[in-house]
Design a protein around this motif. Structure first.
Motif, PDB file in Angstrom:
ATOM      1  N   GLU A   1     101.755  45.315 -25.801  1.00 48.67           N
ATOM      2  CA  GLU A   1     102.484  46.582 -25.867  1.00 48.67           C
ATOM      3  C   GLU A   1     103.383  46.654 -27.102  1.00 48.67           C
ATOM      4  OE1 GLU A   1     103.224  48.356 -21.554  1.00 48.67           O
ATOM      5  OE2 GLU A   1     104.092  46.345 -21.740  1.00 48.67           O
ATOM      6  N   ASP A   2     103.183  45.739 -28.038  1.00 53.34           N
ATOM      7  CA  ASP A   2     103.877  45.745 -29.329  1.00 53.34           C
ATOM      8  C   ASP A   2     105.398  45.906 -29.184  1.00 53.34           C
ATOM      9  OD1 ASP A   2     101.369  45.357 -30.263  1.00 53.34           O
ATOM     10  OD2 ASP A   2     101.209  47.210 -31.408  1.00 53.34           O
ATOM     11  N   GLU A   3     105.971  47.029 -29.650  1.00 54.46           N
ATOM     12  CA  GLU A   3     107.434  47.178 -29.660  1.00 54.46           C
ATOM     13  C   GLU A   3     108.027  47.063 -28.257  1.00 54.46           C
ATOM     14  OE1 GLU A   3     109.287  50.278 -31.810  1.00 54.46           O
ATOM     15  OE2 GLU A   3     107.978  50.089 -33.560  1.00 54.46           O
ATOM     16  N   LYS A   4     107.338  47.610 -27.269  1.00 54.50           N
ATOM     17  CA  LYS A   4     107.839  47.528 -25.891  1.00 54.50           C
ATOM     18  C   LYS A   4     107.955  46.071 -25.439  1.00 54.50           C
ATOM     19  CE  LYS A   4     107.008  49.450 -21.285  1.00 54.50           C
ATOM     20  NZ  LYS A   4     106.084  50.251 -20.450  1.00 54.50           N
ATOM     21  N   THR A   5     106.966  45.258 -25.821  1.00 53.78           N
ATOM     22  CA  THR A   5     106.988  43.831 -25.477  1.00 53.78           C
ATOM     23  C   THR A   5     108.176  43.136 -26.134  1.00 53.78           C
ATOM     24  OG1 THR A   5     104.582  43.787 -25.292  1.00 53.78           O
ATOM     25  CG2 THR A   5     105.689  41.668 -25.587  1.00 53.78           C
ATOM     26  N   ILE A   6     108.363  43.373 -27.435  1.00 54.89           N
ATOM     27  CA  ILE A   6     109.426  42.697 -28.174  1.00 54.89           C
ATOM     28  C   ILE A   6     110.799  43.199 -27.753  1.00 54.89           C
ATOM     29  CG2 ILE A   6     110.397  42.283 -30.477  1.00 54.89           C
ATOM     30  CD1 ILE A   6     107.785  40.747 -29.787  1.00 54.89           C
ATOM     31  N   ASN A   7     110.944  44.513 -27.542  1.00 55.11           N
ATOM     32  CA  ASN A   7     112.249  45.069 -27.147  1.00 55.11           C
ATOM     33  C   ASN A   7     112.745  44.453 -25.848  1.00 55.11           C
ATOM     34  OD1 ASN A   7     112.302  46.689 -29.392  1.00 55.11           O
ATOM     35  ND2 ASN A   7     111.522  48.517 -28.343  1.00 55.11           N
ATOM     36  N   ARG A   8     111.807  44.061 -24.993  1.00 60.48           N
ATOM     37  CA  ARG A   8     112.162  43.471 -23.697  1.00 60.48           C
ATOM     38  C   ARG A   8     112.896  42.137 -23.849  1.00 60.48           C
ATOM     39  NH1 ARG A   8     107.179  43.501 -21.591  1.00 60.48           N
ATOM     40  NH2 ARG A   8     106.839  41.253 -21.483  1.00 60.48           N
ATOM     41  N   VAL A   9     112.644  41.433 -24.964  1.00 60.58           N
ATOM     42  CA  VAL A   9     113.226  40.083 -25.100  1.00 60.58           C
ATOM     43  C   VAL A   9     114.295  40.002 -26.199  1.00 60.58           C
ATOM     44  CG1 VAL A   9     111.134  38.995 -24.236  1.00 60.58           C
ATOM     45  CG2 VAL A   9     111.396  39.325 -26.700  1.00 60.58           C
ATOM     46  N   LEU A  10     114.627  41.132 -26.822  1.00 57.86           N
ATOM     47  CA  LEU A  10     115.579  41.097 -27.937  1.00 57.86           C
ATOM     48  C   LEU A  10     116.975  40.643 -27.519  1.00 57.86           C
ATOM     49  CD1 LEU A  10     114.706  44.167 -30.186  1.00 57.86           C
ATOM     50  CD2 LEU A  10     114.184  41.752 -30.536  1.00 57.86           C
ATOM     51  N   LYS A  11     117.374  40.976 -26.272  1.00 55.42           N
ATOM     52  CA  LYS A  11     118.707  40.539 -25.826  1.00 55.42           C
ATOM     53  C   LYS A  11     118.787  39.016 -25.791  1.00 55.42           C
ATOM     54  CE  LYS A  11     117.450  40.942 -20.921  1.00 55.42           C
ATOM     55  NZ  LYS A  11     117.814  41.526 -19.612  1.00 55.42           N
ATOM     56  N   PHE A  12     117.671  38.370 -25.477  1.00 55.17           N
ATOM     57  CA  PHE A  12     117.645  36.907 -25.472  1.00 55.17           C
ATOM     58  C   PHE A  12     117.652  36.359 -26.900  1.00 55.17           C
ATOM     59  CE2 PHE A  12     115.291  37.741 -21.372  1.00 55.17           C
ATOM     60  CZ  PHE A  12     116.360  37.398 -20.549  1.00 55.17           C
ATOM     61  N   LEU A  13     117.034  37.106 -27.826  1.00 52.66           N
ATOM     62  CA  LEU A  13     116.997  36.665 -29.222  1.00 52.66           C
ATOM     63  C   LEU A  13     118.400  36.606 -29.798  1.00 52.66           C
ATOM     64  CD1 LEU A  13     115.300  35.957 -31.749  1.00 52.66           C
ATOM     65  CD2 LEU A  13     115.296  38.394 -32.309  1.00 52.66           C
ATOM     66  N   ASP A  14     119.204  37.622 -29.565  1.00 53.08           N
ATOM     67  CA  ASP A  14     120.571  37.658 -30.083  1.00 53.08           C
ATOM     68  C   ASP A  14     121.390  36.503 -29.514  1.00 53.08           C
ATOM     69  OD1 ASP A  14     122.758  38.930 -31.549  1.00 53.08           O
ATOM     70  OD2 ASP A  14     123.558  39.423 -29.566  1.00 53.08           O
ATOM     71  N   LYS A  15     121.242  36.256 -28.212  1.00 53.78           N
ATOM     72  CA  LYS A  15     121.977  35.153 -27.589  1.00 53.78           C
ATOM     73  C   LYS A  15     121.527  33.809 -28.142  1.00 53.78           C
ATOM     74  CE  LYS A  15     123.288  37.283 -23.199  1.00 53.78           C
ATOM     75  NZ  LYS A  15     123.128  37.302 -21.728  1.00 53.78           N
ATOM     76  N   GLN A  16     120.195  33.677 -28.364  1.00 52.87           N
ATOM     77  CA  GLN A  16     119.698  32.416 -28.903  1.00 52.87           C
ATOM     78  C   GLN A  16     120.254  32.162 -30.295  1.00 52.87           C
ATOM     79  OE1 GLN A  16     115.351  30.903 -28.867  1.00 52.87           O
ATOM     80  NE2 GLN A  16     115.647  31.552 -30.979  1.00 52.87           N
ATOM     81  N   ASN A  17     120.293  33.183 -31.140  1.00 52.83           N
ATOM     82  CA  ASN A  17     120.806  33.013 -32.497  1.00 52.83           C
ATOM     83  C   ASN A  17     122.280  32.589 -32.484  1.00 52.83           C
ATOM     84  OD1 ASN A  17     118.399  33.582 -33.765  1.00 52.83           O
ATOM     85  ND2 ASN A  17     118.850  35.750 -34.067  1.00 52.83           N
ATOM     86  N   LYS A  18     123.056  33.224 -31.607  1.00 48.08           N
ATOM     87  CA  LYS A  18     124.480  32.871 -31.511  1.00 48.08           C
ATOM     88  C   LYS A  18     124.640  31.437 -31.011  1.00 48.08           C
ATOM     89  CE  LYS A  18     126.253  37.552 -30.892  1.00 48.08           C
ATOM     90  NZ  LYS A  18     126.767  38.558 -29.938  1.00 48.08           N
ATOM     91  N   LEU A  19     123.772  31.059 -30.080  1.00 52.08           N
ATOM     92  CA  LEU A  19     123.842  29.704 -29.535  1.00 52.08           C
ATOM     93  C   LEU A  19     123.456  28.672 -30.589  1.00 52.08           C
ATOM     94  CD1 LEU A  19     124.423  28.223 -26.855  1.00 52.08           C
ATOM     95  CD2 LEU A  19     121.979  28.287 -26.394  1.00 52.08           C
ATOM     96  N   LYS A  20     122.421  28.970 -31.388  1.00 56.94           N
ATOM     97  CA  LYS A  20     122.008  28.069 -32.465  1.00 56.94           C
ATOM     98  C   LYS A  20     123.157  27.860 -33.456  1.00 56.94           C
ATOM     99  CE  LYS A  20     117.467  27.556 -31.573  1.00 56.94           C
ATOM    100  NZ  LYS A  20     116.833  26.257 -31.319  1.00 56.94           N
ATOM    101  N   GLN A  21     123.853  28.947 -33.797  1.00 59.29           N
ATOM    102  CA  GLN A  21     124.978  28.854 -34.727  1.00 59.29           C
ATOM    103  C   GLN A  21     126.108  28.011 -34.132  1.00 59.29           C
ATOM    104  OE1 GLN A  21     125.213  33.150 -35.133  1.00 59.29           O
ATOM    105  NE2 GLN A  21     124.729  33.022 -37.311  1.00 59.29           N
ATOM    106  N   LYS A  22     126.329  28.184 -32.839  1.00 58.82           N
ATOM    107  CA  LYS A  22     127.364  27.404 -32.155  1.00 58.82           C
ATOM    108  C   LYS A  22     126.999  25.922 -32.149  1.00 58.82           C
ATOM    109  CE  LYS A  22     129.741  27.038 -27.673  1.00 58.82           C
ATOM    110  NZ  LYS A  22     129.770  27.543 -26.277  1.00 58.82           N
ATOM    111  N   HIS A  23     125.734  25.620 -31.873  1.00 59.90           N
ATOM    112  CA  HIS A  23     125.281  24.229 -31.881  1.00 59.90           C
ATOM    113  C   HIS A  23     125.394  23.630 -33.281  1.00 59.90           C
ATOM    114  CE1 HIS A  23     122.678  24.834 -28.035  1.00 59.90           C
ATOM    115  NE2 HIS A  23     123.887  24.429 -27.756  1.00 59.90           N
ATOM    116  N   TYR A  24     125.033  24.427 -34.274  1.00 58.06           N
ATOM    117  CA  TYR A  24     125.144  23.979 -35.673  1.00 58.06           C
ATOM    118  C   TYR A  24     126.587  23.599 -35.987  1.00 58.06           C
ATOM    119  CZ  TYR A  24     126.111  24.714 -40.639  1.00 58.06           C
ATOM    120  OH  TYR A  24     126.585  24.577 -41.912  1.00 58.06           O
ATOM    121  N   GLN A  25     127.529  24.472 -35.611  1.00 57.26           N
ATOM    122  CA  GLN A  25     128.934  24.207 -35.912  1.00 57.26           C
ATOM    123  C   GLN A  25     129.443  22.971 -35.175  1.00 57.26           C
ATOM    124  OE1 GLN A  25     130.571  25.917 -38.340  1.00 57.26           O
ATOM    125  NE2 GLN A  25     132.015  24.217 -38.089  1.00 57.26           N
ATOM    126  N   SER A  26     128.949  22.744 -33.950  1.00 52.89           N
ATOM    127  CA  SER A  26     129.369  21.564 -33.177  1.00 52.89           C
ATOM    128  C   SER A  26     128.944  20.274 -33.880  1.00 52.89           C
ATOM    129  CB  SER A  26     128.757  21.603 -31.775  1.00 52.89           C
ATOM    130  OG  SER A  26     129.233  22.707 -31.050  1.00 52.89           O
TER     131      SER A  26
END
Length: 631
Positions: A505-530
């Motif tokens: 479903e292209d954009e519909k498929t990706i839009n469904r998981v974007l909230k997790f993408l933002d959280k993952q990126n923030k978590l990666k940055q937090k882990h990097y800083q640790s």
């Protein structure tokens, strides 16, 4: 009815439990939901295997790691305990037969991935099984704040609706207080009994050294401590390179990574386990299920992705209780490289959507179709075809896998491996007689320096691109060289496989998981800083820093880490040595090896003196890896 200790002795050969295994088992036997936080090496699997053996019925084990599932099933079968794993890629009929075996075949353990529970028909079949315990391994994956979050884990709580009187046991080796609370909430554990083993490893000396010559420092460490050791690196090429370098220094070494064949993995592992070699150089693919008690030293020569991984890998040292060392070696450019790696890990929505659409196009999946379709997949070929960066694309695919968009086997081994088996002199002669093959040969030698020493997996798409030939032409040349005895060549068919779990479903498929993408990126940055905070802190006890990260407080310093030792070094001697180093550098630029030789000091004394001079900005490290007086 046998007791827990009798089962432990009969099947595992141990007389006593480790703390807090017995307490967790007792809690499960009382039908209580239970949460167990047991740092690496604590023996988590015993906590669900023994109560399952004591009760009628079958234990459902949910694990994200296919290799670990297979390993545990094999170990149980060796003990004549009936166990089955439902891994990806098993077709409908086979899966149905396996579930029939669970119902009628007196099996004690059924291992499944969380993604398999998302198939309604599998879930319906599991509901009919006499489940005596639901064990959730790697439970930190339930939490969006965990370092390996998998949304499919969020669906596990649906089992609570069907197995209302069955105890649930959540186990993990690494969880911060925030992750622990989230796991209990997401799994809907009811008034769970909590068991937490301290993260303190009082016998491990955590060391962080900033040096310019990592190989020389490793040589010193391994010759001073000649017991079994591990060196962790970030990629497969470094495995072979570092092992070869150690061998040239007279230190027996082998290597281990995910791209080796099962035969090579077993051979290299046995060399190390049986102590025919001192050191095994490995990626993080090594370590799962490894329990070697007498590992003296674990060295990281590149920065780990996060503190959780570092703690687990470092914790493979000193399981016999004797003093051991967890050493992290830094060079000045490591943090810059680490920052660049972080940029490769962080994904944006546009790139993620582009990768997903191109994968669908790659397999010619029409919009609204694709569910349950399975394909063989070559990551390198895909990246070359669409001109995608390899690491970032792999991270995008891992993310889509964890979101359950598709299931991806993690065996990114190449289809081709080869080794040159003639001398360099004969190869020059062959090249002169076959000039059309020269570009292919040169690019193989440049890209894979160890291709003379060992069978080496190659990226055929990359070599073809570099040599400016088609892949068909490349394969033809390799086959010809194999027939003429120039190389030993093996073609394999064990690339990755990909199973689509939903329709396209292209954009519909990706839009469904974007909230997790933002959280993952923030978590990666937090882990990097640790990680950066851990290596940058020159004053706080390293053991305290690790305990604090996992929410533990400690009032005492360990006394054996690099920061504690630096405080204990005689200040007068340190000042005198620092003064001598400045005097030496006023005459000539020197590296640490030369400084140590002239000053006749120990390696530790030199490192601490140099670090204090660098911090005071009295000296600098130049690009040629020599120290000089700061201007």
């Amino acid at each position: 009815m046998p007791t827990a200790k009798e089962i432990l002795k009969q099947y595992w050969g141990f007389d006593e439990f480790r703390e807090p295994q017995e307490a967790i088992i007792n809690s499960v036997m009382e039908s209580k939901d239970t949460f167990g936080l047991m740092p690496t090496g604590g023996g988590k699997s015993i906590c669900f295997q023994i109560p399952a053996m004591l009760m009628d019925g079958i234990c459902l084990v949910i694990s994200p790691l296919v290799a670990l599932m297979k390993d545990q099933v094999e170990n149980l079968q060796k003990r004549n305990i009936k166990a089955i794993a439902l891994t990806g890629g098993i077709n409908f009929n086979e899966t149905s037969d396996l579930l029939d075996n669970c119902l009628y075949g007196n099996y004690k353990f059924l291992y499944v991935s969380p993604e398999r529970l998302q198939n309604d028909w599998i879930l319906e079949r599991i509901k009919k099984l006499p489940i005596n315990l639901v064990a959730i391994d790697e439970a930190h994956c339930v939490s969006q704040w965990g370092h390996d979050f998998r949304p499919a884990y969020l669906k596990i709580s649906v089992l609570k609706e069907f197995f209302t009187k069955t105890p649930f046991l959540a186990l993990t080796a690494s969880a911060t207080p925030q992750v622990k609370e989230d796991v209990i909430l997401q799994l809907k554990l009811e008034n769970p009994s909590l068991f937490e083993k301290s993260f303190a490893r009082e016998n491990i000396a955590y060391m962080v050294f900033e040096i310019e010559d990592k190989l020389f420092r490793m040589e010193q460490i391994f010759k001073k401590n000649p017991q079994s050791s591990i060196v962790y690196v970030r990629n497969r090429k470094s495995c072979l390179d570092v092992a070869s370098q150690l061998e040239t220094l007279g230190i027996k070494a082998t290597f281990y990574h995910g791209g080796l064949s099962t035969k090579e993995k077993t051979k290299n592992m046995n060399l190390w386990m049986q102590e025919e070699v001192q050191v095994i150089v490995a990626t993080n693919a090594f370590g799962m299920g490894i329990d070697k008690a007498n590992v003296k030293t674990v060295i990281h020569i590149q920065l780990p992705e996060n503190i959780e991984n570092y703690y687990q890998e470092a914790g493979r040292a000193g399981r016999n209780g004797e003093k051991a060392f967890a050493v992290l070696l830094l060079s000045p450019s490591d943090i810059i490289y680490f920052e660049n790696q972080l940029s490769n890990v962080l994904l944006d929505a546009e790139f993620l959507k582009n990768v997903y659409i191109k994968i669908c196009n790659y397999f010619q999946i029409a919009y609204g179709e694709g569910i349950n379709d399975q394909f063989e997949f070559n990551l390198n070929h895909f990246c070359v075809k669409y001109n995608f960066p390899l690491i970032k694309t792999f991270n995008a695919m891992q993310f889509l896998d964890r979101q359950g968009i598709f299931s991806l086997s993690q065996e990114f081994t190449e289809k081709i491996s080869l080794q040159f088996i003639i001398s360099s002199k004969e190869l020059i002669r062959y090249t002169s007689l076959n000039p059309h093959d020269e570009e292919i040969i040169l690019n193989l030698l440049r890209t894979y320096p160890g291709i003379y020493e060992v069978q080496t997996p190659i990226n055929s798409s990359l070599i073809a691109k570099k040599a400016k030939v088609s892949e068909t032409q490349l394969h033809d040349v390799l086959k010809k060289m194999n027939e003429k005895g120039v190389i030993e060549y093996h073609a394999k068919n064990n690339d990755a496989s990909i199973i689509f779990n939903d329709i396209r479903e292209d954009e519909k498929t990706i839009n469904r998981v974007l909230k997790f993408l933002d959280k993952q990126n923030k978590l990666k940055q937090k882990h990097y800083q640790s990680v950066v905070d851990y290596i940058s802190d020159k004053k706080t006890c390293k053991s305290k820093l690790i305990l604090s990260y996992f929410g533990e407080k400690s009032s005492k310093n360990c006394g054996i880490c690099s920061n504690c030792i630096s405080k204990n070094i005689d200040n007068k001697n340190l000042k005198n040595l620092s003064k001598l180093i400045v005097q030496l550098l006023q005459k000539n630029d020197l590296d640490s090896r030369e400084i140590q030789k002239i000053s006749k000091s120990t390696a530790d004394e030199i490192i601490f003196a140099i670090q204090s001079l660098l911090e005071a900005k009295k000296i600098i490290l130049k690009s040629n890896n020599k120290y000089s007086i700061a201007n």
